[in-house]
Write a protein that holds these residues in place. Structure first.
Motif, PDB file in Angstrom:
ATOM      1  N   CYS A   1      10.906   1.519   5.215  1.00 14.08           N
ATOM      2  CA  CYS A   1       9.060   0.640   5.201  1.00 14.08           C
ATOM      3  C   CYS A   1      10.021  -0.286   4.625  1.00 14.08           C
ATOM      4  CB  CYS A   1       8.776   1.487   4.135  1.00 14.08           C
ATOM      5  SG  CYS A   1       7.565   2.817   5.164  1.00 14.08           S
TER       6      CYS A   1
ATOM      7  N   VAL B   1       0.657   5.543   0.447  1.00 16.22           N
ATOM      8  CA  VAL B   1       0.517   6.000   1.926  1.00 16.22           C
ATOM      9  C   VAL B   1      -0.609   6.873   2.415  1.00 16.22           C
ATOM     10  CG1 VAL B   1       0.544   8.777   2.736  1.00 16.22           C
ATOM     11  CG2 VAL B   1       2.532   7.993   1.139  1.00 16.22           C
TER      12      VAL B   1
ATOM     13  N   ARG C   1       2.765   3.666   9.643  1.00 11.18           N
ATOM     14  CA  ARG C   1       4.223   3.398   9.024  1.00 11.18           C
ATOM     15  C   ARG C   1       4.822   4.327   7.913  1.00 11.18           C
ATOM     16  NH1 ARG C   1       4.895  -2.657  11.176  1.00 11.18           N
ATOM     17  NH2 ARG C   1       6.410  -1.240  12.604  1.00 11.18           N
ATOM     18  N   THR C   2       4.288   5.083   6.948  1.00 12.79           N
ATOM     19  CA  THR C   2       4.650   4.806   5.761  1.00 12.79           C
ATOM     20  C   THR C   2       5.050   5.753   6.249  1.00 12.79           C
ATOM     21  OG1 THR C   2       2.657   5.968   5.053  1.00 12.79           O
ATOM     22  CG2 THR C   2       2.376   3.241   4.380  1.00 12.79           C
TER      23      THR C   2
ATOM     24  N   ASN D   1       1.173  -1.036  -0.236  1.00 12.73           N
ATOM     25  CA  ASN D   1      -0.226  -0.558   0.096  1.00 12.73           C
ATOM     26  C   ASN D   1       0.908   0.929   0.394  1.00 12.73           C
ATOM     27  OD1 ASN D   1      -0.477  -1.083   2.564  1.00 12.73           O
ATOM     28  ND2 ASN D   1       0.720   0.629   3.230  1.00 12.73           N
TER      29      ASN D   1
ATOM     30  N   ASN E   1       4.110  -1.976   6.247  1.00 10.50           N
ATOM     31  CA  ASN E   1       3.663  -0.736   6.649  1.00 10.50           C
ATOM     32  C   ASN E   1       2.468   0.028   6.038  1.00 10.50           C
ATOM     33  OD1 ASN E   1       7.169  -0.600   6.235  1.00 10.50           O
ATOM     34  ND2 ASN E   1       6.872  -1.657   4.272  1.00 10.50           N
ATOM     35  N   GLN E   2       1.788  -0.151   6.929  1.00 13.13           N
ATOM     36  CA  GLN E   2       0.129   0.193   6.797  1.00 13.13           C
ATOM     37  C   GLN E   2       0.036   1.256   8.092  1.00 13.13           C
ATOM     38  OE1 GLN E   2      -2.962  -3.407   6.962  1.00 13.13           O
ATOM     39  NE2 GLN E   2      -1.607  -4.059   8.482  1.00 13.13           N
TER      40      GLN E   2
END
Length: 79
Positions: A68, A25, A60-61, A23, A56-57
């Motif tokens: 990441c 940002v 966390r992005t 995914n 990296n949900q």
């Protein structure tokens, strides 16, 4: 997270490609549900194993591409 060893040999039998869904940002795994459902139900894509990443949900992005990337690598190595 689902490990390959837990899936069994049949789950990956005949798979020649790994497609990693990552995914953008502030996104999360839910962003991939429609694509994942359609792709897994399409016989023309049977040779592909789709893996929606959770490393990296959400917020966390925002920690940078290097952080990441490292988390993604660690998630894949844990499979």
């Amino acid at each position: 997270m689902c490990r390959l060893s837990e899936l069994g040999a049949e789950a990956v039998k005949g798979k020649t490609h790994l497609v990693i869904l990552v995914n953008g940002v502030a996104g999360d795994r839910k962003d991939w549900e429609e694509l994942y459902t359609r792709a897994c139900g399409c016989s023309a894509l049977d040779h592909m194993w789709f893996f929606p990443s959770t490393a990296n949900q959400n917020a966390r992005t925002f920690e940078g591409i290097d952080v990441c990337g490292k988390r993604l690598i660690e998630e894949l190595q844990a499979l």
